[in-house]
Design a protein around this motif. Structure first.
Motif, PDB file in Angstrom:
ATOM      1  N   CYS A   1      40.547  32.812  44.045  1.00  0.00           N
ATOM      2  CA  CYS A   1      40.970  32.197  42.782  1.00  0.00           C
ATOM      3  C   CYS A   1      40.436  32.975  41.579  1.00  0.00           C
ATOM      4  O   CYS A   1      41.181  33.261  40.638  1.00  0.00           O
ATOM      5  N   VAL A   2      39.164  33.330  41.618  1.00  0.00           N
ATOM      6  CA  VAL A   2      38.564  34.074  40.501  1.00  0.00           C
ATOM      7  C   VAL A   2      39.248  35.428  40.345  1.00  0.00           C
ATOM      8  O   VAL A   2      39.601  35.841  39.237  1.00  0.00           O
ATOM      9  N   ASN A   3      39.469  36.133  41.457  1.00  0.00           N
ATOM     10  CA  ASN A   3      40.100  37.462  41.395  1.00  0.00           C
ATOM     11  C   ASN A   3      41.548  37.398  40.918  1.00  0.00           C
ATOM     12  O   ASN A   3      41.971  38.196  40.083  1.00  0.00           O
ATOM     13  N   LYS A   4      42.321  36.443  41.459  1.00  0.00           N
ATOM     14  CA  LYS A   4      43.731  36.323  41.071  1.00  0.00           C
ATOM     15  C   LYS A   4      43.873  35.996  39.592  1.00  0.00           C
ATOM     16  O   LYS A   4      44.705  36.560  38.895  1.00  0.00           O
ATOM     17  N   MET A   5      43.046  35.065  39.113  1.00  0.00           N
ATOM     18  CA  MET A   5      43.145  34.676  37.706  1.00  0.00           C
ATOM     19  C   MET A   5      42.624  35.791  36.794  1.00  0.00           C
ATOM     20  O   MET A   5      43.123  35.951  35.687  1.00  0.00           O
ATOM     21  N   GLN A   6      41.672  36.577  37.268  1.00  0.00           N
ATOM     22  CA  GLN A   6      41.201  37.724  36.500  1.00  0.00           C
ATOM     23  C   GLN A   6      42.321  38.754  36.361  1.00  0.00           C
ATOM     24  O   GLN A   6      42.497  39.348  35.303  1.00  0.00           O
ATOM     25  N   GLU A   7      43.103  38.946  37.436  1.00  0.00           N
ATOM     26  CA  GLU A   7      44.265  39.841  37.379  1.00  0.00           C
ATOM     27  C   GLU A   7      45.273  39.369  36.339  1.00  0.00           C
ATOM     28  O   GLU A   7      45.977  40.179  35.729  1.00  0.00           O
ATOM     29  N   MET A   8      45.354  38.045  36.140  1.00  0.00           N
ATOM     30  CA  MET A   8      46.284  37.472  35.176  1.00  0.00           C
ATOM     31  C   MET A   8      45.700  37.425  33.762  1.00  0.00           C
ATOM     32  O   MET A   8      46.355  36.988  32.826  1.00  0.00           O
ATOM     33  N   GLY A   9      44.422  37.823  33.631  1.00  0.00           N
ATOM     34  CA  GLY A   9      43.803  37.883  32.311  1.00  0.00           C
ATOM     35  C   GLY A   9      43.002  36.650  31.923  1.00  0.00           C
ATOM     36  O   GLY A   9      42.736  36.447  30.734  1.00  0.00           O
ATOM     37  N   PHE A  10      42.600  35.834  32.895  1.00  0.00           N
ATOM     38  CA  PHE A  10      41.842  34.620  32.599  1.00  0.00           C
ATOM     39  C   PHE A  10      40.528  34.611  33.375  1.00  0.00           C
ATOM     40  O   PHE A  10      40.470  35.031  34.524  1.00  0.00           O
ATOM     41  N   ASP A  11      39.482  34.094  32.713  1.00  0.00           N
ATOM     42  CA  ASP A  11      38.176  33.959  33.362  1.00  0.00           C
ATOM     43  C   ASP A  11      38.138  32.614  34.069  1.00  0.00           C
ATOM     44  O   ASP A  11      38.224  31.567  33.441  1.00  0.00           O
ATOM     45  N   PHE A  12      38.012  32.645  35.367  1.00  0.00           N
ATOM     46  CA  PHE A  12      38.021  31.442  36.192  1.00  0.00           C
ATOM     47  C   PHE A  12      36.670  31.212  36.850  1.00  0.00           C
ATOM     48  O   PHE A  12      36.537  30.397  37.741  1.00  0.00           O
ATOM     49  N   SER A  13      35.642  31.957  36.404  1.00  0.00           N
ATOM     50  CA  SER A  13      34.339  31.916  37.062  1.00  0.00           C
ATOM     51  C   SER A  13      33.614  30.585  36.886  1.00  0.00           C
ATOM     52  O   SER A  13      32.764  30.233  37.697  1.00  0.00           O
ATOM     53  N   ASN A  14      33.940  29.815  35.839  1.00  0.00           N
ATOM     54  CA  ASN A  14      33.256  28.538  35.591  1.00  0.00           C
ATOM     55  C   ASN A  14      34.055  27.323  36.036  1.00  0.00           C
ATOM     56  O   ASN A  14      33.628  26.202  35.815  1.00  0.00           O
ATOM     57  N   VAL A  15      35.208  27.540  36.644  1.00  0.00           N
ATOM     58  CA  VAL A  15      36.042  26.424  37.098  1.00  0.00           C
ATOM     59  C   VAL A  15      35.574  25.989  38.489  1.00  0.00           C
ATOM     60  O   VAL A  15      35.536  26.803  39.417  1.00  0.00           O
ATOM     61  N   PRO A  16      35.182  24.710  38.660  1.00  0.00           N
ATOM     62  CA  PRO A  16      34.780  24.241  39.986  1.00  0.00           C
ATOM     63  C   PRO A  16      35.961  24.267  40.961  1.00  0.00           C
ATOM     64  O   PRO A  16      37.040  23.772  40.652  1.00  0.00           O
ATOM     65  N   ILE A  17      35.738  24.860  42.118  1.00  0.00           N
ATOM     66  CA  ILE A  17      36.750  24.924  43.171  1.00  0.00           C
ATOM     67  C   ILE A  17      36.099  24.339  44.413  1.00  0.00           C
ATOM     68  O   ILE A  17      35.157  24.914  44.951  1.00  0.00           O
ATOM     69  N   ILE A  18      36.610  23.178  44.843  1.00  0.00           N
ATOM     70  CA  ILE A  18      35.923  22.451  45.909  1.00  0.00           C
ATOM     71  C   ILE A  18      36.868  22.070  47.044  1.00  0.00           C
ATOM     72  O   ILE A  18      38.075  21.990  46.865  1.00  0.00           O
ATOM     73  N   ALA A  19      36.265  21.821  48.209  1.00  0.00           N
ATOM     74  CA  ALA A  19      36.977  21.274  49.364  1.00  0.00           C
ATOM     75  C   ALA A  19      36.699  19.777  49.376  1.00  0.00           C
ATOM     76  O   ALA A  19      35.546  19.352  49.445  1.00  0.00           O
ATOM     77  N   ASN A  20      37.758  18.979  49.302  1.00  0.00           N
ATOM     78  CA  ASN A  20      37.636  17.530  49.244  1.00  0.00           C
ATOM     79  C   ASN A  20      38.006  16.946  50.607  1.00  0.00           C
ATOM     80  O   ASN A  20      39.148  17.066  51.047  1.00  0.00           O
ATOM     81  N   GLY A  21      37.044  16.316  51.267  1.00  0.00           N
ATOM     82  CA  GLY A  21      37.270  15.721  52.575  1.00  0.00           C
ATOM     83  C   GLY A  21      38.089  14.444  52.546  1.00  0.00           C
ATOM     84  O   GLY A  21      38.506  13.950  53.590  1.00  0.00           O
ATOM     85  N   ARG A  22      38.342  13.898  51.363  1.00  0.00           N
ATOM     86  CA  ARG A  22      39.100  12.659  51.254  1.00  0.00           C
ATOM     87  C   ARG A  22      40.600  12.883  51.108  1.00  0.00           C
ATOM     88  O   ARG A  22      41.378  11.944  51.242  1.00  0.00           O
TER      89      ARG A  22
END
Length: 163
Positions: A10-31
């Motif tokens: 996610c961070v790499n793809k969005m960086q390719e698109m010109g956006f910083d995604f390093s502070n966006v929480p990306i989680i696995a939700n068991g629910r």
């Protein structure tokens, strides 16, 4: 594929698109059982991405990647337009720019994997041409008040069939 790999993608793809995604929480939700992924946003900001833990653990990397790119498509549209475009043409263009293999609308999971979403309790159809309009696993506004909604094909009221 694990959540750490998904975060890096996610961070790499969005960086390719010109956006910083390093502070966006990306989680696995068991629910998450019927939803494979979700993109949360407010105004022009993406606040969180969630992915179904069961889906990630029980499906091939290709299928998981389709879901990741789908959710990144929502994120990209939000960051570029500041609006939620659902699954319209702008969203589909964003998905294609990110490299999805389908139209960005639906991901078929691997049946052999053991991942089983909840079965649908309600089927939605167009009342005019009887074309399938969706499934619902539980009661919701569409099921309780189908006359409030219209089909995309004929703009006719939705018909609900309980299974």
């Amino acid at each position: 594929m694990d959540i750490n790999t998904i975060q890096a993608i996610c961070v790499n793809k969005m960086q390719e698109m010109g956006f910083d995604f390093s502070n966006v929480p990306i989680i696995a939700n068991g629910r998450l059982r019927t939803t494979l992924g979700r993109c949360f946003h407010h105004d022009k900001f993406v606040t969180k991405l969630e992915f179904s833990k069961d889906f990630i653990e029980n499906n091939s990397d290709d299928k998981v990647m389709e879901v990741v790119l789908h959710e990144l498509g929502h994120a990209l549209v939000t960051l570029e337009t500041g609006e939620n475009h659902g699954h319209d043409a702008i969203f589909k263009q964003a998905c294609h720019r990110l490299g999805t293999f389908n139209d960005g609308w639906r991901v078929d999971f691997d049946v052999e994997s053991g991942y089983k979403p909840r079965p649908a309790k309600y089927k939605l159809y167009c009342s005019c041409c009887n074309k399938w309009a969706g499934d619902r696993t539980r009661r919701c506004k569409v099921v309780d008040h189908p006359d409030w909604y219209r089909s995309r094909c004929c703009n006719a009221p939705i018909k609900v069939v309980k299974l």
